[in-house]
Design a protein around this motif. Structure first.
Motif, mmCIF file in Angstrom:
data_model
loop_
_atom_site.group_PDB
_atom_site.id
_atom_site.type_symbol
_atom_site.label_atom_id
_atom_site.label_comp_id
_atom_site.label_asym_id
_atom_site.label_seq_id
_atom_site.Cartn_x
_atom_site.Cartn_y
_atom_site.Cartn_z
ATOM 1 N N GLU A 183 -15.731 -6.877 -3.140
ATOM 2 C CA GLU A 183 -16.105 -7.478 -1.857
ATOM 3 C C GLU A 183 -17.609 -7.643 -1.735
ATOM 4 O O GLU A 183 -18.094 -8.662 -1.220
ATOM 5 N N PHE A 219 -12.220 -2.352 -4.935
ATOM 6 C CA PHE A 219 -12.074 -3.401 -3.932
ATOM 7 C C PHE A 219 -13.414 -3.610 -3.224
ATOM 8 O O PHE A 219 -13.846 -4.757 -3.013
ATOM 9 N N LYS A 220 -14.095 -2.528 -2.884
ATOM 10 C CA LYS A 220 -15.405 -2.631 -2.231
ATOM 11 C C LYS A 220 -16.445 -3.218 -3.180
ATOM 12 O O LYS A 220 -17.313 -3.992 -2.762
ATOM 13 N N GLU A 248 -9.684 1.498 -3.809
ATOM 14 C CA GLU A 248 -10.618 1.218 -2.718
ATOM 15 C C GLU A 248 -12.049 1.083 -3.235
ATOM 16 O O GLU A 248 -12.817 0.236 -2.758
ATOM 17 N N LYS A 249 -12.403 1.899 -4.214
ATOM 18 C CA LYS A 249 -13.751 1.814 -4.781
ATOM 19 C C LYS A 249 -14.014 0.433 -5.357
ATOM 20 O O LYS A 249 -15.048 -0.190 -5.058
ATOM 21 N N ARG A 292 -5.321 5.530 -4.719
ATOM 22 C CA ARG A 292 -5.988 4.935 -3.558
ATOM 23 C C ARG A 292 -7.514 4.928 -3.727
ATOM 24 O O ARG A 292 -8.167 3.921 -3.468
ATOM 25 N N GLU A 293 -8.073 6.056 -4.148
ATOM 26 C CA GLU A 293 -9.528 6.157 -4.258
ATOM 27 C C GLU A 293 -10.078 5.163 -5.270
ATOM 28 O O GLU A 293 -11.100 4.509 -5.018
ATOM 29 N N ARG A 343 0.810 -1.226 0.000
ATOM 30 C CA ARG A 343 0.000 0.000 0.000
ATOM 31 C C ARG A 343 0.847 1.283 0.000
ATOM 32 O O ARG A 343 0.318 2.371 -0.255
#
Length: 234
Positions: free
Chosen positions: A112, A108-109, A105-106, A101-102, A91
């Motif tokens: 998930e 990845f969610k 993370e978007k 990062r944004e 990371r």
């Protein structure tokens, strides 16, 4: 028994691990459009392999064993920071590379939130269906020579990788057409495809960022961000 021999023992006999011919990357889009069913036939054959004696999820180790008990464990742990080796403390790349990062993370969610659609879908996967890793011969037979990334996962992963490699070939669109003509029903197709695509997409994005391949990163981000609209209009 070596890994390749163990894979051969469970692999459908209709799939060649020692093909002769030329690299599929040499096909023009028009040539692929004329032959895509050959590729899809073989990927479906891979997924039909008998894995009754194999447990878990994830890539095979050298003993042809998987590391994870669930699909969720496999997908989430792929992005763990504390793994020894290349991805240890990965990371830090958010501050040192083009990896955003944004964006990461978007998606990845997004991945998930869809894992439950893939849970329980266990198939043998080649997990390396980039066109440079597939061989097609003059008799229009497709083969797969390098099984180093193979394992157990939702079989849609193999189609996802093809699409990530060359999104202009419209792999999911062709797959929907292919399944309709053969009366193949894939439950929760859109959500499973997206889950696998976001998983492989952000993992591949992370790799290209780590080697400062900005051009590929931009292409991957575009492909990932456009995929949902493509699927939801099918």
């Amino acid at each position: 028994m070596g890994k390749d021999n163990m894979i051969k023992a469970i692999l459908s006999e209709k799939v060649s691990m020692t093909p002769k011919g030329f690299v599929a990357d040499q096909l023009s889009p028009e040539q692929f459009a004329d032959s895509y069913e050959l590729f899809f036939d073989k990927i479906i054959e891979i997924s039909s392999s008998d894995i009754a004696g194999v447990v878990g999820y994830g890539e095979f180790n050298e003993n042809c064993k998987t590391e994870y008990g669930t699909s969720r464990e496999f997908l989430i742990d792929t992005f763990a920071e504390d793994k020894e080796g290349y991805w240890f403390n990965w990371r830090e790349m958010f501050d040192t590379t083009v990896l955003e990062r944004e964006f990461f993370e978007k998606y990845f969610k997004e991945m998930e939130s869809r894992i439950h659609y893939c849970e329980g879908n266990r198939y043998l996967v080649y997990n390396n269906t980039f066109f440079v890793n597939m061989i097609i011969d003059v008799n229009s037979v497709v083969g797969f020579p390098d099984w180093s990334r193979s394992g157990i996962c939702d079989f849609l992963l193999d189609f996802v990788i093809m699409d990530l490699n060359k999104p202009y070939l419209k792999i999911p669109e062709l797959l929907v057409k292919y399944c309709k003509t053969r009366n193949i029903v894939i439950p929760d197709f859109n959500e499973r495809f997206l889950c696998m695509a976001y998983y492989k997409g952000i993992d591949t994005l992370r790799w290209h960022a780590s080697i400062d391949d900005t051009e590929s990163c931009m292409s991957i981000m575009k492909s990932i961000s456009e995929l949902k609209d493509r699927l939801y209009t099918l």
